[in-house]
Write a protein that holds these residues in place. Structure first.
Motif, PDB file in Angstrom:
ATOM      1  N   LEU A 260       0.839  -1.200   0.000  1.00  0.00           N
ATOM      2  CA  LEU A 260       0.000   0.000   0.000  1.00  0.00           C
ATOM      3  C   LEU A 260       0.874   1.251   0.000  1.00  0.00           C
ATOM      4  O   LEU A 260       0.596   2.213  -0.735  1.00  0.00           O
ATOM      5  CB  LEU A 260      -0.918  -0.007   1.226  1.00  0.00           C
ATOM      6  N   SER A 261       1.930   1.256   0.796  1.00  0.00           N
ATOM      7  CA  SER A 261       2.808   2.429   0.854  1.00  0.00           C
ATOM      8  C   SER A 261       3.561   2.638  -0.455  1.00  0.00           C
ATOM      9  O   SER A 261       3.820   3.787  -0.859  1.00  0.00           O
ATOM     10  CB  SER A 261       3.806   2.284   2.010  1.00  0.00           C
ATOM     11  N   GLU A 262       3.912   1.565  -1.143  1.00  0.00           N
ATOM     12  CA  GLU A 262       4.585   1.690  -2.432  1.00  0.00           C
ATOM     13  C   GLU A 262       3.661   2.302  -3.478  1.00  0.00           C
ATOM     14  O   GLU A 262       4.085   3.151  -4.279  1.00  0.00           O
ATOM     15  CB  GLU A 262       5.081   0.322  -2.904  1.00  0.00           C
ATOM     16  N   GLN A 263       2.407   1.887  -3.479  1.00  0.00           N
ATOM     17  CA  GLN A 263       1.438   2.483  -4.406  1.00  0.00           C
ATOM     18  C   GLN A 263       1.225   3.957  -4.079  1.00  0.00           C
ATOM     19  O   GLN A 263       1.139   4.797  -4.971  1.00  0.00           O
ATOM     20  CB  GLN A 263       0.116   1.723  -4.333  1.00  0.00           C
ATOM     21  N   ALA A 264       1.136   4.258  -2.780  1.00  0.00           N
ATOM     22  CA  ALA A 264       0.935   5.642  -2.365  1.00  0.00           C
ATOM     23  C   ALA A 264       2.110   6.517  -2.802  1.00  0.00           C
ATOM     24  O   ALA A 264       1.924   7.646  -3.266  1.00  0.00           O
ATOM     25  CB  ALA A 264       0.758   5.712  -0.849  1.00  0.00           C
ATOM     26  N   SER A 265       3.314   5.994  -2.667  1.00  0.00           N
ATOM     27  CA  SER A 265       4.511   6.759  -3.030  1.00  0.00           C
ATOM     28  C   SER A 265       4.507   7.141  -4.508  1.00  0.00           C
ATOM     29  O   SER A 265       4.898   8.255  -4.873  1.00  0.00           O
ATOM     30  CB  SER A 265       5.753   5.936  -2.699  1.00  0.00           C
ATOM     31  N   LYS A 266       4.050   6.231  -5.367  1.00  0.00           N
ATOM     32  CA  LYS A 266       4.006   6.523  -6.803  1.00  0.00           C
ATOM     33  C   LYS A 266       3.034   7.659  -7.115  1.00  0.00           C
ATOM     34  O   LYS A 266       3.178   8.344  -8.130  1.00  0.00           O
ATOM     35  CB  LYS A 266       3.607   5.269  -7.571  1.00  0.00           C
ATOM     36  N   ALA A 267       2.047   7.838  -6.236  1.00  0.00           N
ATOM     37  CA  ALA A 267       1.072   8.913  -6.425  1.00  0.00           C
ATOM     38  C   ALA A 267       1.442  10.168  -5.644  1.00  0.00           C
ATOM     39  O   ALA A 267       0.669  11.129  -5.617  1.00  0.00           O
ATOM     40  CB  ALA A 267      -0.317   8.431  -5.999  1.00  0.00           C
ATOM     41  N   GLY A 268       2.610  10.148  -4.982  1.00  0.00           N
ATOM     42  CA  GLY A 268       3.031  11.302  -4.202  1.00  0.00           C
ATOM     43  C   GLY A 268       2.278  11.455  -2.903  1.00  0.00           C
ATOM     44  O   GLY A 268       2.116  12.566  -2.385  1.00  0.00           O
ATOM     45  N   ILE A 269       1.820  10.331  -2.353  1.00  0.00           N
ATOM     46  CA  ILE A 269       1.076  10.330  -1.094  1.00  0.00           C
ATOM     47  C   ILE A 269       1.954   9.693  -0.027  1.00  0.00           C
ATOM     48  O   ILE A 269       2.435   8.569  -0.199  1.00  0.00           O
ATOM     49  CB  ILE A 269      -0.250   9.543  -1.224  1.00  0.00           C
TER      50      ILE A 269
END
Length: 223
Positions: free
Chosen positions: A91-100
């Protein structure tokens, strides 16, 4: 998916345009055809895609207008799903790609929304078009379907429409690719249309081009 800064800039427009409360933009869930593990083809909510670029089911975007923080809510990959899908980003990896930078589970998202609603805080949502979204929101904040629909925010609708109506250069490039592919599909149909051929036979030529380009139809094909 574009670079993370693009999605951050898009979310900043929401932050600067609406003053108080929470903004919730829900992504779509998978919709089963005849049992849970056999879903229809997944199609992500276009607004969720616009502000996060995340094209996987079961996620939502929460923006806290008080502290300016964005949160990606959703599940962590578990062993049951990984058996079928193989390795998946966290979840954190996906968030990072979106700048979250912050994430939370759906359980924590539900608690956050329930607390805000109980205190009379404003929850801004866009008009929901899937029954499961309405049901989930009602479950989280403890209200009826009618009350959920009252959360639909005119200020949020207006800023999203205003923002998405003006296409960025990178969006125009993607639109041009889509138009060119659509043109090729139309030509393929015309070139293969013959007396005695079925619609399925003719349409298959267009589908082949679509799949080769790793794309999908915006709407069902009309033959």
């Amino acid at each position: 998916m574009f670079s993370a800064t693009i999605y951050q800039d898009r979310r900043r427009v929401l932050l600067s345009s609406i003053e108080k409360g929470l903004i919730l933009i829900m992504g779509n869930e998978e919709s089963p055809m005849n049992y849970p593990a056999n879903p229809y083809h997944f199609r992500q909510d276009s607004n969720f895609l616009y502000y996060t670029g995340i094209d996987t089911p079961g996620h939502s975007l929460l923006i806290d207008l008080e502290n300016g923080q964005s949160y990606l809510a959703g599940p962590e990959p578990d062993i049951h799903s990984l058996v079928w899908t193989g390795p998946q980003p966290s979840l954190s990896e996906q968030a990072s790609k979106a700048g979250i930078s912050s994430t939370m589970s759906y359980a924590d998202l539900g608690k956050r929304l329930a607390q805000a609603h109980a205190k009379g805080g404003r929850i801004h949502i866009l008009p929901p078009y899937r029954a499961e979204r309405i049901g989930l929101l009602g479950e989280w904040i403890g209200c009826t379907q009618t009350e959920v629909l009252q959360l639909v925010s005119k200020p949020l609708i207006e800023v999203v429409v205003s923002q998405r109506s003006l296409k960025e250069a990178r969006e125009v490039e993607e639109m041009a690719k889509a138009v060119n592919l659509t043109n090729q599909m139309h030509l393929a149909i015309m070139q293969h249309a013959r007396e005695g051929k079925t619609e399925a036979e003719v349409g298959s030529q267009a589908y082949q081009l679509m799949y080769e380009a790793n794309c999908e139809l915006a709407y069902p094909m009309i033959l």
